[in-house]
Design a protein around this motif. Structure first.
Motif, PDB file in Angstrom:
ATOM      1  N   ALA A   1       0.930  -1.197  -0.333  1.00  0.00           N
ATOM      2  CA  ALA A   1       0.121   0.573   0.173  1.00  0.00           C
ATOM      3  C   ALA A   1       0.654   1.062  -0.104  1.00  0.00           C
ATOM      4  O   ALA A   1       0.571   2.340  -0.814  1.00  0.00           O
ATOM      5  CB  ALA A   1      -0.880   0.352   0.873  1.00  0.00           C
TER       6      ALA A   1
ATOM      7  N   THR B   1       1.279   2.578  12.538  1.00  0.00           N
ATOM      8  CA  THR B   1       0.215   1.752  12.354  1.00  0.00           C
ATOM      9  C   THR B   1       0.621   0.654  13.234  1.00  0.00           C
ATOM     10  O   THR B   1       2.244  -0.516  12.750  1.00  0.00           O
ATOM     11  CB  THR B   1      -0.489   1.165  10.872  1.00  0.00           C
TER      12      THR B   1
ATOM     13  N   GLU C   1      -0.070  -3.724  14.367  1.00  0.00           N
ATOM     14  CA  GLU C   1      -0.551  -5.753  14.294  1.00  0.00           C
ATOM     15  C   GLU C   1       0.110  -5.699  14.815  1.00  0.00           C
ATOM     16  O   GLU C   1       1.289  -6.267  14.855  1.00  0.00           O
ATOM     17  CB  GLU C   1      -0.326  -5.576  13.155  1.00  0.00           C
TER      18      GLU C   1
ATOM     19  N   PRO D   1      -9.775  -4.910   5.110  1.00  0.00           N
ATOM     20  CA  PRO D   1      -8.848  -4.267   6.041  1.00  0.00           C
ATOM     21  C   PRO D   1      -8.323  -5.179   7.074  1.00  0.00           C
ATOM     22  O   PRO D   1      -9.200  -6.217   7.286  1.00  0.00           O
ATOM     23  CB  PRO D   1     -10.238  -2.794   6.880  1.00  0.00           C
TER      24      PRO D   1
ATOM     25  N   ARG E   1      -5.128   0.268  10.429  1.00  0.00           N
ATOM     26  CA  ARG E   1      -5.540  -0.642   9.550  1.00  0.00           C
ATOM     27  C   ARG E   1      -4.551  -0.912   8.067  1.00  0.00           C
ATOM     28  O   ARG E   1      -3.800  -0.119   7.589  1.00  0.00           O
ATOM     29  CB  ARG E   1      -7.460  -0.986   9.226  1.00  0.00           C
ATOM     30  N   GLU E   2      -4.285  -2.279   7.909  1.00  0.00           N
ATOM     31  CA  GLU E   2      -4.185  -2.881   6.661  1.00  0.00           C
ATOM     32  C   GLU E   2      -4.503  -3.186   5.943  1.00  0.00           C
ATOM     33  O   GLU E   2      -6.062  -3.605   6.152  1.00  0.00           O
ATOM     34  CB  GLU E   2      -2.314  -3.443   7.265  1.00  0.00           C
ATOM     35  N   LEU E   3      -4.439  -3.445   4.569  1.00  0.00           N
ATOM     36  CA  LEU E   3      -5.178  -3.793   3.397  1.00  0.00           C
ATOM     37  C   LEU E   3      -6.419  -3.231   3.075  1.00  0.00           C
ATOM     38  O   LEU E   3      -6.743  -2.448   4.119  1.00  0.00           O
ATOM     39  CB  LEU E   3      -5.345  -5.409   4.062  1.00  0.00           C
TER      40      LEU E   3
ATOM     41  N   GLY F   1      -6.043   0.435   4.678  1.00  0.00           N
ATOM     42  CA  GLY F   1      -4.912   0.452   4.297  1.00  0.00           C
ATOM     43  C   GLY F   1      -4.350   1.363   3.139  1.00  0.00           C
ATOM     44  O   GLY F   1      -3.431   2.176   3.488  1.00  0.00           O
TER      45      GLY F   1
END
Length: 321
Positions: free
Chosen positions: A2, A86, A88, A286, A297-299, A303
């Motif tokens: 991204a 971000t 995770e 997401p 959030r990723e994706l 994202g």
């Protein structure tokens, strides 16, 4: 990625335990024709190389995947320059099995959700809750699934399901948690020991039953092929127990009742909920957690937003003040 899709240059730092895979990625990026300086790689220990990246004033954004403890330190360092972040981080994801589910599918997905990748998945569904009426049947079938599928051994063997843990430190940590579970009074249904003759970091897939919600094996992320299986009676009870955690990354619900699936998915405190599956992700959706499982959030579209800045430009076309 991204970040690249949004026009950014990136610096990738691998975990010190896995420094070679990122270099293989580097050769592929070079082969693909990326200009020099667009994708950059740094290897080193987190406390040195990682800390330098996080604190550097020319780094505008930090995206981190790893432990909650490390993420907390990154937040502190990033605060000095007000960096966008971000995160995770950890998880202790619940998997809820209601008595109206397709039990054969529930068994297969439940096994995959915790034992794949040696249990070394942040979203691993490591707390399984099974409705009391099918609890004993589930245990029997789950143990049979492990015996049938979970071949432990050489990761380069196509017939292997579970390879070694990533490091000796992680191997020792998992075994220590198994000892903790036994000392707390939990019952080992299957596994519970190192696998083989002691060579390599292999651990038997391990299932704990008779687990109390206060036990450490129930509450703390083990990051290995270890799962707790508990029984429940009501929907209200299991949602309350599933949410009784500092984490909130993923969750799974197994039921044929679509209304119940949506109702429980809303009530569970998690960034992602799978219905009748586990670890069933898609790059268009997401990915991220709540509580101590992360920020942002990723994706998916979310994202992309994480790697952009909104700018307003006001143009006066001749109107006089």
């Amino acid at each position: 990625m991204a970040a690249l899709a949004c026009g950014n240059t990136v610096v990738l730092k691998a975990a010190e335990q896995t420094p070679l895979s990122i270099l293989v990625l580097g050769t592929l990026i070079k082969k693909a024709g990326f200009p020099p300086g667009v994708v950059n790689f740094v290897n080193g220990h987190g406390r040195e190389a990682g800390a330098a990246l996080v604190s550097h004033p020319l780094v505008d954004k930090v995206a981190f995947t790893g432990s909650t403890a490390t993420a907390s330190q990154i937040m502190k360092s990033a605060a000095a320059t007000l960096k966008n972040i971000t995160l995770e981080t950890g998880g202790k994801s619940p998997l809820l099995v209601f008595d109206d589910c397709d039990i054969e599918q529930a068994i297969k997905w439940s096994h995959f959700g915790i034992m794949s990748n040696q249990g070394q998945i942040c979203t691993a569904t490591s707390r399984i809750f099974v409705q009391k009426s099918i609890y004993e049947t589930f245990l029997e079938k789950f143990r049979a699934q492990i015996q049938e599928v979970s071949k432990v051994g050489d990761q380069w063997d196509d017939s292997t399901f579970q390879g070694p843990q990533v490091t000796k430190a992680q191997y020792d940590r998992i075994l220590s948690y198994i000892d903790i579970g036994e000392s707390e009074g939990a019952t080992i249904l299957t596994g519970g020991k190192r696998h083989g003759d002691g060579k390599g970091f292999y651990i038997q897939p391990t299932v704990f039953t008779d687990v109390k919600d206060s036990m450490r094996v129930f509450r703390e992320e083990i990051f290995g092929p270890v799962v707790t299986i508990s029984s429940f009676e009501s929907e209200y009870e299991v949602v309350r127990r599933a949410n009784d955690t500092t984490y909130g990354l993923g969750a799974s619900v197994f039921t044929k009742d679509l209304e119940r699936a949506h109702r429980v998915a809303i009530e569970i405190e998690a960034g992602m909920v799978w219905v009748n599956s586990s670890q069933d992700c898609d790059f268009r959706i997401p990915f991220g957690g709540v509580k101590q499982s992360g920020i942002g959030r990723e994706l998916g579209e979310a994202g992309l937003e994480a790697y952009t800045q909104t700018k307003a430009v006001h143009i006066n076309m001749g109107n006089k003040l």
